[in-house]
Write an enzyme that holds these catalytic residues in place. Structure first.
Site, PDB file in Angstrom:
ATOM      1  N   SER A   1       0.799  -1.371   0.157  1.00  0.00           N
ATOM      2  CA  SER A   1      -0.094   0.070  -0.016  1.00  0.00           C
ATOM      3  C   SER A   1       0.920   1.181  -0.045  1.00  0.00           C
ATOM      4  O   SER A   1       1.820   1.436   0.946  1.00  0.00           O
ATOM      5  CB  SER A   1      -1.098  -0.199   1.284  1.00  0.00           C
TER       6      SER A   1
ATOM      7  N   ASP B   1      -6.663  -6.351   4.797  1.00  0.00           N
ATOM      8  CA  ASP B   1      -6.067  -4.966   4.491  1.00  0.00           C
ATOM      9  C   ASP B   1      -6.122  -4.310   5.937  1.00  0.00           C
ATOM     10  O   ASP B   1      -7.147  -4.180   6.552  1.00  0.00           O
ATOM     11  CB  ASP B   1      -6.780  -4.001   3.523  1.00  0.00           C
TER      12      ASP B   1
ATOM     13  N   MET C   1     -11.521  -5.671   5.810  1.00  0.00           N
ATOM     14  CA  MET C   1     -10.467  -4.669   6.798  1.00  0.00           C
ATOM     15  C   MET C   1     -10.242  -5.286   8.008  1.00  0.00           C
ATOM     16  O   MET C   1     -11.106  -5.870   8.784  1.00  0.00           O
ATOM     17  CB  MET C   1     -11.194  -3.551   6.781  1.00  0.00           C
TER      18      MET C   1
ATOM     19  N   MET D   1     -12.282   4.494  -0.215  1.00  0.00           N
ATOM     20  CA  MET D   1     -12.674   4.945   0.956  1.00  0.00           C
ATOM     21  C   MET D   1     -13.434   6.366   0.854  1.00  0.00           C
ATOM     22  O   MET D   1     -13.144   7.270   1.618  1.00  0.00           O
ATOM     23  CB  MET D   1     -11.739   4.958   2.254  1.00  0.00           C
TER      24      MET D   1
ATOM     25  N   HIS E   1      -1.542  -1.340  -3.977  1.00  0.00           N
ATOM     26  CA  HIS E   1      -2.618  -0.845  -3.239  1.00  0.00           C
ATOM     27  C   HIS E   1      -2.649   0.794  -3.180  1.00  0.00           C
ATOM     28  O   HIS E   1      -1.560   1.186  -2.624  1.00  0.00           O
ATOM     29  CB  HIS E   1      -2.797  -1.565  -2.232  1.00  0.00           C
TER      30      HIS E   1
ATOM     31  N   MET F   1      -9.183   8.209   0.103  1.00  0.00           N
ATOM     32  CA  MET F   1      -9.898   8.866   1.179  1.00  0.00           C
ATOM     33  C   MET F   1     -10.286  10.025   0.783  1.00  0.00           C
ATOM     34  O   MET F   1      -9.332  10.973   0.520  1.00  0.00           O
ATOM     35  CB  MET F   1      -8.880   8.571   2.351  1.00  0.00           C
TER      36      MET F   1
ATOM     37  N   HIS G   1      -8.478   1.218  -3.523  1.00  0.00           N
ATOM     38  CA  HIS G   1      -9.239   1.066  -2.252  1.00  0.00           C
ATOM     39  C   HIS G   1     -10.113   2.428  -2.203  1.00  0.00           C
ATOM     40  O   HIS G   1      -9.371   3.314  -1.614  1.00  0.00           O
ATOM     41  CB  HIS G   1      -8.441   0.553  -1.193  1.00  0.00           C
TER      42      HIS G   1
ATOM     43  N   ASP H   1      -4.758   3.811  -1.655  1.00  0.00           N
ATOM     44  CA  ASP H   1      -5.753   4.282  -0.953  1.00  0.00           C
ATOM     45  C   ASP H   1      -6.508   5.528  -1.225  1.00  0.00           C
ATOM     46  O   ASP H   1      -5.763   6.502  -0.773  1.00  0.00           O
ATOM     47  CB  ASP H   1      -5.599   4.049   0.626  1.00  0.00           C
TER      48      ASP H   1
HETATM   49  C1  DX5 Z   1      -6.271   1.650   5.842  1.00  0.00           C
HETATM   50  C2  DX5 Z   1      -5.569   1.442   4.393  1.00  0.00           C
HETATM   51  C3  DX5 Z   1      -4.650   0.512   4.295  1.00  0.00           C
HETATM   52  C4  DX5 Z   1      -3.272   0.938   5.010  1.00  0.00           C
HETATM   53  C5  DX5 Z   1      -2.672  -0.290   5.542  1.00  0.00           C
HETATM   54  O1  DX5 Z   1      -7.159   2.373   5.981  1.00  0.00           O
HETATM   55  O2  DX5 Z   1      -6.757   0.913   3.747  1.00  0.00           O
HETATM   56  O3  DX5 Z   1      -4.426  -0.032   2.876  1.00  0.00           O
HETATM   57  O4  DX5 Z   1      -2.241   1.320   4.082  1.00  0.00           O
HETATM   58  O5  DX5 Z   1      -1.541   0.174   6.150  1.00  0.00           O
HETATM   59  P1  DX5 Z   1      -0.692  -0.966   7.256  1.00  0.00           P
HETATM   60  O6  DX5 Z   1      -0.325  -2.114   6.524  1.00  0.00           O
HETATM   61  O7  DX5 Z   1       0.218   0.002   7.815  1.00  0.00           O
HETATM   62  O8  DX5 Z   1      -1.851  -1.158   8.292  1.00  0.00           O
HETATM   63 ZN    ZN Z   2      -6.474  -0.101   2.091  1.00  0.00          ZN
END
Ligand code: DX5
Ligand code: ZN
Length: 227
Positions: A5, A175, A137, A68, A33, A37, A66, A35
């Site tokens: 990620s 994740d 998650m 969010m 990956h 947000m 992903h 993210d």
């Molecule tokens: C959190 C993200 C993850 C995040 C995971 O909301 O969806 O993808 O990057 O990070 P680690 O592996 O550090 O928990």
């Molecule tokens: Zn994620």
């Protein structure tokens, strides 16, 4: 599969950070990956489609986005049309996940559905028949570097059973909080694809970190790899 990620990468050097995990001596990342947000669905703000498009042009590693975000029904297809390999939306945010999955697939992407730690799997089994990936998650979405929640592995085991018995046909992805200490339990519960942010990008050598995580998976589940 290992999906680093980039949330934990250096955002000023995304192309180099992607390259750092791309090869790893033939043992590199399967997916990258990303993210997204929106500071509404989760209390954090990261990046959106313009940055994803720049990343698509900068790496050959398939992107695993992903989302969010609120109202993914409106925004997710743009990521598929841009060339993202797997576009994951949250079931808690999507108004019509089945219609969305169809649109994502029609645009050439895999369709992913994510569930937060407190969201049960069982009400969404029929919905998941339209999806290619299930992202379980294992932390509350929003931030990297949080502590793994082992209780979500019950949902992983349930999803694994549904796939192994032919009721669902999808990849089980996890994740949050995946690292050298937690990945083996996740592998044994039946995960196919492991997202790891801080465990990869906080390491001195991110490529080596990917290879080591993969070794842990193989060691934990030899029966899945030697058949
Ligand atoms: C959190 C993200 C993850 C995040 C995971 O909301 O969806 O993808 O990057 O990070 P680690 O592996 O550090 O928990
Ligand atoms: Zn994620």
């Amino acid at each position: 599969m290992i999906a680093p990620s980039i949330l934990s990468a250096d955002f000023a050097r995304l192309a180099e950070e992607a390259a750092a995990v791309a090869d790893a001596g033939g043992n590199g990342a399967d997916w990258l990956h990303v993210d997204v947000m929106d500071a509404h669905f989760v209390p954090n703000l990261t990046l959106g489609l313009p940055v994803v498009k720049a990343l698509l042009a900068a790496t050959d590693v398939p992107l695993d986005c992903h989302l969010m975000i609120d109202d993914p029904d409106r925004w997710a297809v743009g990521y598929a049309e841009a060339g993202v390999h797997n576009v994951t939306v949250h079931v808690e945010a999507a108004a019509d996940p089945v219609a969305l999955a169809k649109d994502l697939r029609a645009a050439g992407a895999l369709a992913g559905l994510s569930i937060k730690p407190g969201t049960p799997l069982e009400p969404y089994v029929e919905t998941l028949r339209h999806f290619d990936t299930l992202l379980v998650m294992s932390v509350e979405p929003g931030f990297g570097g949080q502590v793994f929640m082992p209780e979500v592995l019950d949902k992983v085991r349930a999803a694994r059973r549904l796939v192994d018995t032919g009721h669902l046909r999808l990849l089980v992805e996890i994740d949050g909080g995946i690292n050298d200490d937690t990945i083996e339990a996740a592998a044994q519960a039946g995960v196919d694809c492991f997202v790891a942010g801080s465990a990869v990008y906080d390491a001195d050598d991110p490529g080596r970190a990917v290879a080591l995580l993969r070794e842990r998976v193989h060691a934990a589940t030899p029966h899945r790899w030697t058949a």
